[in-house]
Design a protein around this motif. Structure first.
Motif, PDB file in Angstrom:
ATOM      1  N   PRO A 186       0.802  -1.229   0.000  1.00 43.89           N
ATOM      2  CA  PRO A 186       0.000   0.000   0.000  1.00 43.89           C
ATOM      3  C   PRO A 186       0.832   1.275   0.000  1.00 43.89           C
ATOM      4  O   PRO A 186       0.449   2.273  -0.618  1.00 43.89           O
ATOM      5  N   GLN A 242       1.512   3.053  -3.296  1.00 41.35           N
ATOM      6  CA  GLN A 242       0.467   3.906  -3.856  1.00 41.35           C
ATOM      7  C   GLN A 242       0.224   5.139  -2.991  1.00 41.35           C
ATOM      8  O   GLN A 242      -0.026   6.238  -3.503  1.00 41.35           O
ATOM      9  N   GLN A 243       0.323   4.965  -1.689  1.00 38.79           N
ATOM     10  CA  GLN A 243      -0.073   6.028  -0.770  1.00 38.79           C
ATOM     11  C   GLN A 243       0.971   7.123  -0.621  1.00 38.79           C
ATOM     12  O   GLN A 243       0.627   8.316  -0.524  1.00 38.79           O
TER      13      GLN A 243
END
Length: 224
Positions: free
Chosen positions: A79, A82-83
């Motif tokens: 994650p 993307q974050q």
């Protein structure tokens, strides 16, 4: 003509009255420091106050970004891959290319650190994560919104075991996101945050509480 002369008897009575008043005030002060029995009742007012107190201290919606800097390996599907670019675009973090990941793996990576703007949202408030096997407390997290009480729905009958009286409360909440947290790219990158915002006033939250000498307290606020 008015006589302003004070007799010894009047002076003594005034002193006794003053002493009595001081004794009364001292007694009231002691009483105010005693346990509040009214606050110990399992009723709507007391449990509403308990939820409000909990949310005032721990009512933050955070992003599970506990420790910084955060390093993301090239090609990672985690994650963070993307974050972190989303947070960098918003100016909350700054990234730089590094030669290896924090775990020591060879290969290019990018390291992200909080900017001054990001540190304003990095709250030094304990975050308690419970699993069936353990409870972990993180000292800080990057947070994006604040909760307040919408409605206290109800509670389970209090149960006393091993001298401890406890129950759980059920409530709905209102949410106040930070301005950057409502950006569409943030909502996409952080689906749990998006869900919390979308379900304001409808998502039901359960809170464990227990009885203390001063009244009902959320379990999380009284961990030892």
């Amino acid at each position: 003509m008015t006589n302003n002369t004070t007799t010894p008897a009047l002076t003594r009575r005034a002193r006794r009255a003053g002493a009595s008043l001081l004794a009364l005030l001292a007694s009231l002060a002691l009483l105010s420091g005693c346990d509040n029995e009214q606050a110990r009742f399992p009723d709507n007012d007391n449990f509403t106050a308990t939820v409000n107190d909990y949310l005032a201290q721990r009512g933050h919606v955070c992003l599970a970004k506990y420790a910084w800097p955060i390093t993301v390996a090239a090609g990672s599907r985690e994650p963070d891959a993307q974050q972190m670019p989303v947070l960098e675009k918003l100016g909350l973090v700054a990234g730089k290319n590094v030669a290896a990941t924090a775990s020591g793996d060879a290969g290019p990576a990018r390291e992200y650190a909080l900017t001054d703007a990001g540190r304003k949202h990095y709250l030094q408030v304990p975050v308690v994560i419970r699993t069936p096997t353990q409870t972990v407390t993180h000292p800080a997290d990057l947070c994006a919104a604040t909760l307040s009480l919408d409605r206290l729905i109800g509670w389970d009958p209090p149960q006393t075991r091993d001298g401890r009286t406890a129950t759980s409360l059920l409530f709905t909440y209102r949410i106040a996101p930070d301005a950057w947290a409502i950006a569409p790219e943030v909502q996409q990158a952080f689906p749990l945050l998006a869900r919390a915002i979308q379900r304001e006033g409808t998502m039901q939250v359960r809170l464990g509480v227990h009885l203390t000498r001063r009244g009902w307290v959320a379990d999380e606020l009284d961990l030892h």
